[in-house]
Enzyme design. Structure first.
Site, PDB file in Angstrom:
ATOM      1  N   GLY A   1       1.942   2.240  10.763  1.00 57.75           N
ATOM      2  CA  GLY A   1       2.895   3.331  10.633  1.00 57.75           C
ATOM      3  C   GLY A   1       3.556   3.726  11.940  1.00 57.75           C
ATOM      4  O   GLY A   1       4.215   4.762  12.023  1.00 57.75           O
TER       5      GLY A   1
ATOM      6  N   GLU B   1      -7.076   4.860   7.569  1.00 58.74           N
ATOM      7  CA  GLU B   1      -6.823   6.285   7.308  1.00 58.74           C
ATOM      8  C   GLU B   1      -8.030   6.923   6.635  1.00 58.74           C
ATOM      9  O   GLU B   1      -8.365   8.084   6.890  1.00 58.74           O
ATOM     10  CB  GLU B   1      -5.545   6.449   6.468  1.00 58.74           C
TER      11      GLU B   1
ATOM     12  N   GLU C   1      -6.014  -4.875  10.230  1.00 57.58           N
ATOM     13  CA  GLU C   1      -5.001  -3.859  10.489  1.00 57.58           C
ATOM     14  C   GLU C   1      -5.328  -3.125  11.786  1.00 57.58           C
ATOM     15  O   GLU C   1      -6.126  -2.175  11.783  1.00 57.58           O
ATOM     16  CB  GLU C   1      -4.960  -2.843   9.343  1.00 57.58           C
TER      17      GLU C   1
ATOM     18  N   LYS D   1       0.287   4.228  -0.313  1.00 55.66           N
ATOM     19  CA  LYS D   1      -0.317   5.461   0.241  1.00 55.66           C
ATOM     20  C   LYS D   1       0.021   6.641  -0.682  1.00 55.66           C
ATOM     21  O   LYS D   1       0.131   6.438  -1.895  1.00 55.66           O
ATOM     22  CB  LYS D   1       0.149   5.677   1.688  1.00 55.66           C
TER      23      LYS D   1
ATOM     24  N   ASN E   1       0.886  -1.171   0.000  1.00 58.81           N
ATOM     25  CA  ASN E   1       0.000   0.000   0.000  1.00 58.81           C
ATOM     26  C   ASN E   1       0.917   1.212   0.000  1.00 58.81           C
ATOM     27  O   ASN E   1       1.451   1.584   1.042  1.00 58.81           O
ATOM     28  CB  ASN E   1      -0.892  -0.035   1.259  1.00 58.81           C
TER      29      ASN E   1
ATOM     30  N   HIS F   1      -9.685   1.374   4.440  1.00 58.27           N
ATOM     31  CA  HIS F   1      -8.437   1.561   5.196  1.00 58.27           C
ATOM     32  C   HIS F   1      -8.701   2.514   6.368  1.00 58.27           C
ATOM     33  O   HIS F   1      -9.477   3.458   6.251  1.00 58.27           O
ATOM     34  CB  HIS F   1      -7.350   2.128   4.278  1.00 58.27           C
TER      35      HIS F   1
ATOM     36  N   SER G   1       2.854  -2.215  10.427  1.00 58.16           N
ATOM     37  CA  SER G   1       4.294  -2.323  10.727  1.00 58.16           C
ATOM     38  C   SER G   1       4.839  -3.719  10.493  1.00 58.16           C
ATOM     39  O   SER G   1       5.680  -4.201  11.250  1.00 58.16           O
ATOM     40  CB  SER G   1       4.589  -1.848  12.159  1.00 58.16           C
TER      41      SER G   1
HETATM   42  P1  PGA Z   1       2.468   0.201   7.707  1.00 55.50           P
HETATM   43  O1  PGA Z   1       1.060   0.456   6.970  1.00 55.50           O
HETATM   44  O2  PGA Z   1       3.032  -1.087   7.165  1.00 55.50           O
HETATM   45  O3  PGA Z   1       3.318   1.398   7.340  1.00 55.50           O
HETATM   46  O4  PGA Z   1       2.188   0.126   9.172  1.00 55.50           O
HETATM   47  C1  PGA Z   1       0.166  -0.597   6.732  1.00 55.50           C
HETATM   48  C2  PGA Z   1      -1.100  -0.054   6.118  1.00 55.50           C
HETATM   49  O5  PGA Z   1      -1.523   1.043   6.485  1.00 55.50           O
HETATM   50  O6  PGA Z   1      -1.706  -0.696   5.226  1.00 55.50           O
END
Ligand code: PGA
Length: 248
Positions: A172, A96, A166, A11, A9, A94, A211
């Site tokens: 993140g 976010e 998630e 982003k 992803n 997601h 992460s």
């Molecule tokens: P990350 O993000 O691996 O940077 O924690 C995962 C995601 O948001 O899909």
């Protein structure tokens, strides 16, 4: 036997030149990867990944979609447009988007339906916040998020979808759910689906995201109900992403 799926992803990261370097690095390292691999990229780069990845083992997709089929929705992108660029996957729900753009369970279900109606596979994200985990309501939250999709599209729709668990507190942050914590929620998700349709549950690919890095991927992906990863930060680095793909 479920085949593992590792999806990047990206982003809101990348540029034409950065993407080219990343894609050519990934393609050069795919020979010993057994898992399915995909990259979910910003809309403007779909043409680039389509021309670069067509005919290769790496699939591609988008990170969001409109729930509407077409019309006067300035700034939105509909599922048929993503299909035009041969997207295989579209991330929906997601955290976010839920947190920053106010996407509700109902809206996410509508987007899920739009992706499937256009013949693509939703990567449907679920997960609890830290406050929800600490309040002991992780299963309730994940259950409610899943129920919205099951109510709108039916449990059979999950046979043509990927679920990504998630935990919001792990995204993140560098704080990963322990393999036991992640496995417990993955097993809960599968059991919930199994109660409705055992066949769908056995085939359901449930990714972990939050992460995931080369140093924890082997253990996470070794859990019985963890069938892949949705990778943010580590998907932007050729060596890290390939290492996670090889762990799958
Ligand atoms: P990350 O993000 O691996 O940077 O924690 C995962 C995601 O948001 O899909």
């Amino acid at each position: 036997m479920r085949r593992k799926l590792v999806a990047g992803n990206w982003k809101m990261h990348g540029s034409l030149s950065e993407n080219e370097a990343l894609l050519s690095g990934l393609l050069a390292g795919m020979a010993d990867v057994k898992a399915g691999v995909a990259v979910c990229v910003p809309f403007p780069y779909l043409a680039q990944v389509q021309s670069r990845l067509q005919g290769t083992p790496i699939a591609w997709g988008a990170q969001n979609v409109s729930q509407e089929a077409k019309g006067a929705f300035t700034g939105e992108v509909c599922a048929s447009m993503l299909k035009d660029f041969s997207c295989a996957y579209v991330i929906v729900g997601h955290s976010e988007r839920r947190a920053i753009y106010g996407e509700t369970d109902g809206l996410v279900a509508d987007k899920f339906a739009a992706v499937q109606a256009a013949g693509m596979t939703p990567i449907f994200c679920v997960g609890e916040t830290l406050a929800e985990r600490e309040a002991g309501v992780t299963q309730d939250v994940v259950s409610r998020q899943m129920d919205a999709v099951i109510a709108k599209c039916g449990v059979a729709s999950l046979a043509r979808a990927v679920v990504a668990y998630e935990p919001v507190w792990a995204i993140g942050t560098g704080v990963t759910a322990s393999p036991e914590q992640a496995q417990a929620v993955h097993a809960f998700i599968r059991a919930k689906v199994r109660a409705l349709d055992a066949g769908v549950a056995e085939g359901l690919v449930i990714q972990y995201g939050g992460s995931m890095k080369p140093n924890n991927a082997v253990e996470l992906l070794g859990q019985p109900d963890i069938d892949g990863g949705l990778i943010g930060g580590a998907a932007l680095n050729v060596d890290d992403f390939l290492a996670i793909c090889r762990a799958g």
